[in-house]
Scaffold this motif. Structure first.
Motif, short mmCIF file in Angstrom:
data_model
loop_
_atom_site.label_atom_id
_atom_site.label_comp_id
_atom_site.label_asym_id
_atom_site.label_seq_id
_atom_site.Cartn_x
_atom_site.Cartn_y
_atom_site.Cartn_z
N GLY A 91 1.11 -1.00 -0.20
CA GLY A 91 0.03 0.01 -0.30
C GLY A 91 0.64 1.22 -0.09
N TRP A 92 1.89 1.66 -0.36
CA TRP A 92 2.55 2.91 -0.29
C TRP A 92 2.61 3.42 -2.47
CZ3 TRP A 92 8.09 -1.51 0.80
CH2 TRP A 92 7.61 -1.03 1.88
N GLU A 93 1.49 2.85 -3.01
CA GLU A 93 1.30 3.62 -3.60
C GLU A 93 1.46 4.86 -3.73
OE1 GLU A 93 -1.03 1.66 -3.17
OE2 GLU A 93 -1.11 0.08 -4.32
N LEU A 150 -0.18 13.35 -9.52
CA LEU A 150 -0.30 12.60 -8.49
C LEU A 150 -2.10 11.78 -8.35
CD1 LEU A 150 1.60 14.11 -5.52
CD2 LEU A 150 2.15 12.27 -7.28
N GLY A 151 -2.91 12.56 -8.79
CA GLY A 151 -4.03 12.05 -8.32
C GLY A 151 -4.53 13.22 -7.44
N LEU A 193 0.44 25.52 -8.26
CA LEU A 193 1.90 23.94 -7.96
C LEU A 193 0.74 22.59 -8.01
CD1 LEU A 193 4.95 25.04 -6.71
CD2 LEU A 193 4.03 24.12 -8.66
N VAL A 194 -0.15 23.00 -6.37
CA VAL A 194 -0.55 21.90 -5.66
C VAL A 194 -1.75 21.74 -6.60
CG1 VAL A 194 -3.14 22.23 -4.19
CG2 VAL A 194 -1.24 22.76 -3.11
N ALA A 195 -2.22 22.22 -7.92
CA ALA A 195 -3.43 21.54 -9.27
C ALA A 195 -1.97 20.95 -9.68
CB ALA A 195 -3.89 23.19 -10.09
N ARG A 196 -1.39 21.15 -10.48
CA ARG A 196 0.24 20.36 -11.16
C ARG A 196 0.12 19.42 -10.39
NH1 ARG A 196 4.39 23.76 -13.40
NH2 ARG A 196 3.29 25.29 -13.67
N GLY A 236 7.36 10.11 -3.44
CA GLY A 236 8.68 10.19 -4.01
C GLY A 236 9.26 10.46 -4.89
N GLY A 237 8.02 9.77 -6.71
CA GLY A 237 8.79 10.17 -8.26
C GLY A 237 8.57 11.86 -8.22
N VAL A 238 7.94 12.37 -7.41
CA VAL A 238 7.51 14.42 -7.85
C VAL A 238 8.43 14.54 -7.21
CG1 VAL A 238 6.53 16.31 -7.25
CG2 VAL A 238 5.25 14.36 -7.59
N MET A 239 9.31 14.47 -6.16
CA MET A 239 10.47 14.76 -5.64
C MET A 239 12.20 14.66 -6.44
SD MET A 239 10.32 14.84 -1.77
CE MET A 239 8.93 14.72 -0.63
#
Length: 187
Positions: free
Chosen positions: A85-87, A151-152, A143-146, A93-96
């Motif tokens: 359940g680490w999705e 991410l979802g 940025l939150v919207a992007r 982490g991918g965003v970082m």
């Protein structure tokens, strides 16, 4: 009106009620018995095959893929992420890692994501100057919207912007034990 008293076949009933399906004939019964016998033989054969394999030291690898074959690293990691359940943390982490592509090279030079709080869905970003911190605060809704687009929906609700940290406090050799620094003399 004629009555049938000869013991012949009864006339069809016109009374309302459930009609019975015809009983299986000899051929149908033979088919059912043959199918049951084949299934029983197959079950006995499977059991014998398993006993034989157990005696030989377990299942052997063959030309076809099975659950014991090695997996590709990417497949194994994706399976582990899904099972645990680490999705969401993996996506953040991918965003970082892709921060410069998401915010742009200019902003990425001066602002770095530090941590993500999964419970509160807050991304903390540290900037190297107060001017860039102010600029990022103005860009935060965009940025939150992007990020949510990437991410979802609802993964990030707030970006917490922090300015540059002050230098580490250096305590000199003449520091009084128990004092909190220069602020305790003004109280």
């Amino acid at each position: 009106m004629t009555e049938n008293t000869s013991g012949g076949a009864p006339e069809p009933s016109t009374s309302p009620g459930p009609s019975k399906s015809p009983e299986p004939s000899g051929v149908d019964l033979a088919r059912v018995a043959l199918r049951a016998a084949k299934e029983a033989a197959r079950a006995r054969g499977d059991a014998a095959q398993q006993k034989k394999q157990a005696r030989r030291g377990g299942l052997r690898s063959g030309a076809r893929a099975d659950g014991r074959d090695p997996m590709a690293l990417g497949s194994a990691i994706n399976r582990l992420i899904t099972e645990r359940g680490w999705e969401a943390p993996a996506a953040v982490g991918g965003v970082m890692g892709r921060w410069p592509q998401i915010v742009g090279e200019d902003v990425a030079k001066h602002c770095v994501p530090e941590k993500y709080d999964e419970d509160e869905r807050v991304l903390t970003v540290r900037c190297d100057s107060t001017a860039w911190a102010t600029n990022l605060r103005l860009l935060a809704p965009t940025l939150v919207a992007r990020l949510n687009e990437d991410l979802g929906h609802g993964r990030v609700t707030l970006i917490k912007v922090q300015g540059p940290g002050g230098p580490a406090r250096r305590y000199g050799p003449l520091r009084a034990p128990g004092s909190t620094g220069p602020g305790d003399t003004y109280g």
